[in-house]
Design a protein around this motif. Sequence first.
Motif, PDB file in Angstrom:
ATOM      1  N   PRO A  63       0.820  -1.222   0.000  1.00  0.00           N
ATOM      2  CA  PRO A  63       0.000   0.000   0.000  1.00  0.00           C
ATOM      3  C   PRO A  63       0.848   1.263   0.000  1.00  0.00           C
ATOM      4  O   PRO A  63       0.395   2.319  -0.387  1.00  0.00           O
ATOM      5  CB  PRO A  63      -0.798  -0.109   1.308  1.00  0.00           C
ATOM      6  CG  PRO A  63      -0.834  -1.571   1.598  1.00  0.00           C
ATOM      7  CD  PRO A  63       0.442  -2.140   1.062  1.00  0.00           C
ATOM      8  N   ASP A  64       2.073   1.159   0.488  1.00  0.00           N
ATOM      9  CA  ASP A  64       2.913   2.344   0.569  1.00  0.00           C
ATOM     10  C   ASP A  64       3.872   2.443  -0.607  1.00  0.00           C
ATOM     11  O   ASP A  64       4.738   3.306  -0.652  1.00  0.00           O
ATOM     12  CB  ASP A  64       3.698   2.329   1.880  1.00  0.00           C
ATOM     13  CG  ASP A  64       4.061   3.723   2.293  1.00  0.00           C
ATOM     14  OD1 ASP A  64       3.126   4.511   2.469  1.00  0.00           O
ATOM     15  OD2 ASP A  64       5.265   4.017   2.407  1.00  0.00           O
ATOM     16  N   THR A  94      -6.859   3.081   6.217  1.00  0.00           N
ATOM     17  CA  THR A  94      -6.165   1.818   6.342  1.00  0.00           C
ATOM     18  C   THR A  94      -4.680   2.131   6.430  1.00  0.00           C
ATOM     19  O   THR A  94      -4.121   2.729   5.521  1.00  0.00           O
ATOM     20  CB  THR A  94      -6.438   0.940   5.116  1.00  0.00           C
ATOM     21  OG1 THR A  94      -7.836   0.652   5.085  1.00  0.00           O
ATOM     22  CG2 THR A  94      -5.656  -0.350   5.186  1.00  0.00           C
ATOM     23  N   PRO A 131      -0.813   0.614   6.965  1.00  0.00           N
ATOM     24  CA  PRO A 131       0.021  -0.588   7.031  1.00  0.00           C
ATOM     25  C   PRO A 131       1.023  -0.466   8.173  1.00  0.00           C
ATOM     26  O   PRO A 131       1.622   0.598   8.363  1.00  0.00           O
ATOM     27  CB  PRO A 131       0.754  -0.576   5.680  1.00  0.00           C
ATOM     28  CG  PRO A 131       0.842   0.876   5.314  1.00  0.00           C
ATOM     29  CD  PRO A 131      -0.377   1.547   5.911  1.00  0.00           C
ATOM     30  N   THR A 154      -3.807  -8.805   2.956  1.00  0.00           N
ATOM     31  CA  THR A 154      -3.701  -8.055   4.202  1.00  0.00           C
ATOM     32  C   THR A 154      -4.193  -8.900   5.373  1.00  0.00           C
ATOM     33  O   THR A 154      -4.983  -9.828   5.221  1.00  0.00           O
ATOM     34  CB  THR A 154      -4.550  -6.764   4.167  1.00  0.00           C
ATOM     35  OG1 THR A 154      -5.906  -7.115   3.867  1.00  0.00           O
ATOM     36  CG2 THR A 154      -4.025  -5.781   3.124  1.00  0.00           C
ATOM     37  N   ASP A 191       0.181   6.429  11.908  1.00  0.00           N
ATOM     38  CA  ASP A 191       0.717   7.518  11.079  1.00  0.00           C
ATOM     39  C   ASP A 191       0.402   8.900  11.617  1.00  0.00           C
ATOM     40  O   ASP A 191       0.658   9.896  10.947  1.00  0.00           O
ATOM     41  CB  ASP A 191       0.187   7.384   9.643  1.00  0.00           C
ATOM     42  CG  ASP A 191      -1.323   7.413   9.601  1.00  0.00           C
ATOM     43  OD1 ASP A 191      -1.945   7.196  10.660  1.00  0.00           O
ATOM     44  OD2 ASP A 191      -1.886   7.662   8.533  1.00  0.00           O
ATOM     45  N   PRO A 195       4.639   3.838   9.088  1.00  0.00           N
ATOM     46  CA  PRO A 195       4.868   5.146   9.715  1.00  0.00           C
ATOM     47  C   PRO A 195       5.567   5.036  11.067  1.00  0.00           C
ATOM     48  O   PRO A 195       5.628   3.962  11.664  1.00  0.00           O
ATOM     49  CB  PRO A 195       3.453   5.699   9.884  1.00  0.00           C
ATOM     50  CG  PRO A 195       2.572   4.498   9.963  1.00  0.00           C
ATOM     51  CD  PRO A 195       3.215   3.453   9.091  1.00  0.00           C
TER      52      PRO A 195
END
Lengths: 341, 341
Positions: A30-31, A50, A52, A83, A128, A329
Amino acid sequence: MSKQKSNLDLVREVDCLFNHRNQKSFRQDPDGAPVDDTVYTWIIRHGGRTVPIGYLVPAVLEELHELPAPLREHVEIDSQSQTVTMMTGVLAEDLTKYLAEVANLWREHRTFSILQTWRDELWPVYNDVGGLVCNIERSAAGLFGVNRYGVHLTGFVRSPESSHGLKIWIPKRSASKSTFPGMLDNTVAGGLMTGEDPFECVVREADEEASLPESLVRNSATLVGTITYVYVTDQRAGGESGLIYPECQWVYDLEIPAAVVPTPKDGEVESFDLCTVEEIRDQLSEGRFKPNCAVVMIDFFIRHGILNRANEPDLKEICRHIHRKLPFPGPHEAIHIQRGH
Amino acid sequence: MSKQKSNLDLVREVDCLFNHRNQKSFRQDPDGAPVDDTVYTWIIRHGGRTVPIGYLVPAVLEELHELPAPLREHVEIDSQSQTVTMMTGVLAEDLTKYLAEVANLWREHRTFSILQTWRDELWPVYNDVGGLVCNIERSAAGLFGVNRYGVHLTGFVRSPESSHGLKIWIPKRSASKSTFPGMLDNTVAGGLMTGEDPFECVVREADEEASLPESLVRNSATLVGTITYVYVTDQRAGGESGLIYPECQWVYDLEIPAAVVPTPKDGEVESFDLCTVEEIRDQLSEGRFKPNCAVVMIDFFIRHGILNRANEPDLKEICRHIHRKLPFPGPHEAIHIQRGH
């Protein structure tokens, strides 16, 4: 004797998730970081988003499937999006307790050998927006593939007669250590527990590992930046190989007066040697350094102009490897170095 | 009736340190923000760097000078650089204890009236590498001019027959509150204690202040960004005026089903009204909102297209005021919104 390692070889050993960038089996997480298509991303649902927070490899996914019902019911594994959610939407205390139960069960059943190095040290997992998602026992962090945080300090001595005007204090790890026994290390290093300040961690470890005076470290140790990479364990790390460790190290330099001699105290270190740049280059190419400590040495060489564009053709690629954007994060995103007053 | 307030007036009331930008008496602080030349910057020496963490106004500087010797000896006031250090280079626990002693002394002596609102809530102070510098009693935070963190949530109801298709739940603050009694507020709001996660804070406050069901808030409250500003207190805030509060608010939207009616629970709120956009515009221009809640409403209007370049000539200037770079480091720097999956 084995093949000499280049500096690029050394950083690739540590930032190794990304070496397979061109393989078809890797996907974008996702990142945006490429991961193997057998790897699942641990996500939380948080504030309508959402987020991660970890990587789970197949061996861990399998064991999640096999958990007894009261623990299993809190795990959702989605093979479509690759996921995993675990007890999403609860207080940090509750998730911490849940993960401890899971890890303790695996430890009792000897499911993962890495849990035999249980430390009773809680490491943080962040979301995050500066909040804590949960704490995880240190030895279990790799099973959940979360970011890890630590500090590394290079102690150097001015030495006008040596090349580049300095020598560096290099410790040899104790032969009895469970991870990387007998390998060379950085002058001081340690992992960051939940709530621990990186600088205070350096001060503490400098005393415990090298008997360096607190006043010297407090007044002279200087944060010079961070290094970030995504490591995949091999057998030298102790425990399972193939676990994914995104890591951020806060990196410090410390000029040590000639009269101060680092001395082992807590048994983690066997001995300290004051080494020239040439000696360290040889030790690096011989693969004698603990992998992430080799990266800290290479970063030191770059920052001090010892490695530069003229003598290191791979410089740009090396820098890319040691300053990765981490996939999850955390406080590594907050850093902004302000030098001087 | 007093003059109608424009949206720009309203955001300037909250982001007010910067309104005097052109006055000669303002200087650049270490981080580039302009501050009055009577204001000192509280700094820590950390990891070889000087990190600013708070603003101290003259009244507080005077009282630091007057501290009894055992406390005074840990304060260094440098009139050349206009900086203050307090017990620099100690563990977070030690600095926390020291500041509690200072604040308790001032509270006993009734030195600052703001300390009569003592809350027994510890608020965090951060350095620039994700570590905690210390904790400070909530009511004393303003005296040390450190960043403050909170959450604000706007609860709205779909209403096809209303302009812009929605109405918003607006609470009126209890007349007995020590700060901003009787003023209008956001649906849910609260301050972040040390270690508290913004989302969990919203969930908790939504129950305590508005009796909103946990499942609704957990599933539907959405973090839509932050607002940041540097507030200077006036008498309505309770306690001293002229104190400097750099603030970050995590901002959430929550669609509330028509069947759910927010209801006061803990006595902080007197009543809730479901208001149209036009009603809120009038309340804003009449100055009836708590100042930073007015800013959250204006930010909501901008994000939902209610205020736009066509109908708000000051839009750019307004956005500049509500997204200030805060002068001190902290987790507000970590935020990166990822919408959707």
